[in-house]
Design a protein around this motif. Structure first.
Motif, short mmCIF file in Angstrom:
data_model
loop_
_atom_site.label_atom_id
_atom_site.label_comp_id
_atom_site.label_asym_id
_atom_site.label_seq_id
_atom_site.Cartn_x
_atom_site.Cartn_y
_atom_site.Cartn_z
N LYS A 143 -2.15 3.36 7.83
CA LYS A 143 -2.78 4.63 7.44
C LYS A 143 -2.43 5.74 8.41
N ILE A 145 -3.65 -2.50 7.73
CA ILE A 145 -4.02 -1.37 6.87
C ILE A 145 -4.33 -0.15 7.76
N MET A 165 0.86 -1.19 0.00
CA MET A 165 0.00 0.00 0.00
C MET A 165 0.89 1.23 0.00
N SER A 166 0.33 2.39 0.30
CA SER A 166 1.22 3.54 0.40
C SER A 166 0.98 4.29 1.69
N SER A 172 5.20 4.29 -1.72
CA SER A 172 4.67 2.93 -1.76
C SER A 172 5.51 2.05 -0.84
N GLU A 186 8.79 15.01 -2.67
CA GLU A 186 8.43 15.38 -4.04
C GLU A 186 7.07 14.76 -4.41
N MET A 187 6.69 13.70 -3.68
CA MET A 187 5.36 13.11 -3.82
C MET A 187 4.75 13.06 -2.43
N ASP A 188 3.41 12.96 -2.38
CA ASP A 188 2.74 12.92 -1.07
C ASP A 188 2.69 11.52 -0.50
N LEU A 189 3.09 10.53 -1.29
CA LEU A 189 2.96 9.15 -0.87
C LEU A 189 4.24 8.39 -1.17
N THR A 223 9.14 0.93 -1.13
CA THR A 223 9.42 0.30 -2.42
C THR A 223 9.76 1.33 -3.48
N ARG A 224 9.96 2.57 -3.07
CA ARG A 224 10.42 3.57 -4.03
C ARG A 224 11.19 4.66 -3.31
N THR A 225 11.91 5.42 -4.09
CA THR A 225 12.65 6.55 -3.56
C THR A 225 11.77 7.79 -3.64
N ARG A 228 1.67 8.07 3.89
CA ARG A 228 1.82 9.51 3.66
C ARG A 228 3.23 10.01 3.95
#
Ligand code: SF4
Lengths: 413, 128
Positions: B86, B82, B53-54, B66, B61-64, B114-116, B56
């Motif tokens: 959240k 979950i 999921m993602s 993953s 640079e992004m609000d989320l 799972t991401r930068t 906050r």
């Protein structure tokens, strides 16, 4: 207008394009990768679920992780990545590519080209959508981008039409984010996506799947207020008396992907079933300096296969740019029984290569036959939603004089 | 007793039949590889899933960002997990693989990015 001379130009910065660019650069040629968005990654960026990478990286990754693996590979090469650059036209006579970049128009004179432009989502039956611009209807990919990238919810209560993998994955995703997911309707008698997604996205979250059902009417003025669904017969015609009104404020559509080939379809041979260019086992199109890989060639289920194709395309595109002569693709496959989407359509018979086939219909158990000879027995169910892949290397047995080899998937039940 | 299970350990989705004897012994058929066997056993005794999921992000640079569980967690804990995730909020910069939760709901399983997600360039400037 700026002009630039390069060896290999790769169009599209998704998985296929990134893999192609990496491989071309590793062959030692000047490689440029063009991406129209502000970052490479393509659809991987928004596919935050897992299930990627088992073939290629031997571990289960999410989409963004797979993308970052490719970024790592790219950073170890001298590929020039140009974001925000859109290709407008390819001129086959002069080997020129015209692109729109933030600095203005550009002309690339290329040695060879890899087209990896991917696919777009098929819009849901536009006849149903009332004339006024009603809000609350999204394709699954758009909904995915909203939720996973922009942190915006499409609405409160949603129905999903079409049970392709993205639709199934979005059903789960929206449920996790707290939306009321009333169900998934699928016009066919069986799910469009992989069974594992039916299990882990729908069953795990108690989301109903209504097979042989579709949306026949859309209600609402400015915002969607509901839809009417109905059961359909074998010919996908709604059955009278089965109509049901479902109050929802959001409809998410997942009714398939269409390969994007506007840049080449006027001058390369196209396959009407794949809806992509005809390619050989080197991922070369009918124009000998244009290669192609990924979802614009045919819709794949696995990014791993897209990646592998990208690598092949990049390798041979680099060889062409260096002036090497590639073997001719003398042989071609003829689609036999039950063969739907299939690639490659031609082959050189110089090195082993992978054949991908999507059966036209569900087969209980079947044999893969090439030139009349059985190469593989599948003792399990084959479904159109899942591509089978097979490495072909047995070129000695090719006896046909006209270089036409029939390929078929025959039920052996 | 016989139970039909669709293996979700890979995209092939084998249809596995689990025959459970009175003494609890299981006979497993239909899996095309070893992973299917352990999946089917788990599915009977203690179904598990990986959760993606993602979460906050502040000043990113992004609000989320993953995230995923670094291993599978009991299926019945998914709704709780979950809810818990959240409520989690983290600050950029975040690198792929960064541990975001050490031990999710005492399962011993980590939650990793799972991401930068880099810091927001504009925020970064105004902080300087
Ligand atoms: S049993 Fe093996 S091959 Fe079959 S779905 Fe499970 S992991 Fe895949």
């Amino acid at each position: 207008m700026r002009r630039e001379k390069i060896d290999v130009l790769v169009i599209g910065g998704g998985a296929a394009g990134m893999a192609a660019a990496v491989q071309a650069a590793n062959e030692g040629v000047k490689t440029v990768l063009l991406e129209r968005e502000k970052k490479t990654g393509g659809v991987l960026n928004q596919c935050i679920h897992n299930g990627f990478g088992l073939h290629v990286f031997r571990k289960e990754l999410t989409g963004p992780e797979f993308m970052e693996e490719l970024w790592k590979e790219l950073s170890e090469t001298n590929v020039v990545v140009k974001n925000n650059e859109t290709v407008l036209n390819i001129l086959p006579e002069t080997k020129e590519v015209i692109a729109q970049s933030p600095e203005g128009m550009k002309i690339y004179k290329v040695g060879s080209l890899v087209l990896a432009s991917g696919a777009r989502e098929r819009p849901f039956n536009s006849l149903l959508i009332p004339g006024t611009r009603i809000s609350g209807i999204f394709t699954a990919g758009v909904a995915q981008k909203m939720v996973n990238i922009y942190n915006r919810m499409p609405g409160k209560r949603v129905l999903i039409v079409g049970s392709g993998d993205i639709g199934l994955i979005m059903a789960r995703r929206l449920k996790i984010e707290g939306m009321d997911v009333v169900g998934v309707v699928e016009i066919r008698a069986e799910p469009g996506g992989l069974m594992r997604n039916v299990v882990q996205c729908l069953e795990d979250f108690s989301i109903p799947l209504l097979l042989s059902h579709t949306v026949i009417e859309i209600h609402g003025r400015e915002r969607l207020e509901g839809v009417t669904i109905a059961q359909v017969d074998e010919n996908f015609k709604p059955i009278g008396g089965t109509e049901k009104f479902i109050p929802i404020d959001t409809l998410v559509t997942s009714v398939g992907l269409i390969p994007q080939n506007e840049l080449i379809e006027d001058f390369v041979d196209m396959d009407p079933i794949n809806k992509g260019p005809v390619v050989d086992n080197l991922m070369r199109t009918s124009v000998d300096w244009i290669f192609s890989a990924g979802n614009n060639v045919a819709i794949h289920d696995l990014v791993d296969f897209v990646y592998e194709e990208g690598k092949i395309a990049g390798k041979y595109a680099a060889k062409v740019a260096k002036g090497e002569r590639l073997p001719k693709a003398k042989y071609h496959f003829k689609r036999g029984r039950n063969v739907g989407v299939m690639l490659p359509q031609r082959f050189t018979a110089t090195e082993p290569f992978k054949i991908y086939i999507r059966p036209k219909r569900t087969l209980e158990s079947a044999d893969l036959k090439i030139g009349g000879k059985t190469y593989r027995r599948y003792a399990w169910k084959l479904r159109p939603s899942q591509m089978i892949d097979f490495i072909f290397r047995d070129f000695e047995s090719l006896t046909s004089k006209d270089f036409e080899v029939e390929i078929e998937v025959v039920e052996n039940g | 007793m016989d139970k039909k299970i669709i293996c979700i350990a890979c995209p092939i989705g084998c249809e596995i039949n689990v025959h459970i004897e009175k003494d609890g012994k299981m006979k497993i058929q239909g899996n095309r590889c070893k992973r299917g066997e352990s999946y089917a056993k788990d599915e009977i005794l203690n179904p598990k899933r990986v959760l993606t999921m993602s979460i906050r992000v502040e000043n990113g640079e992004m609000d989320l960002v993953s995230v995923k569980t670094d291993g599978s967690i009991p299926k019945k804990l998914i709704p709780k997990a979950i809810e818990y995730l959240k409520g989690v909020k983290i600050r950029a910069p975040i690198k792929v693989g960064d541990v975001i939760v050490e031990n999710l709901l005492d399962t011993g399983v980590k939650v990793v990015a799972t991401r930068t997600v880099l810091e927001d360039a504009i925020l970064q400037l105004s902080n300087k």
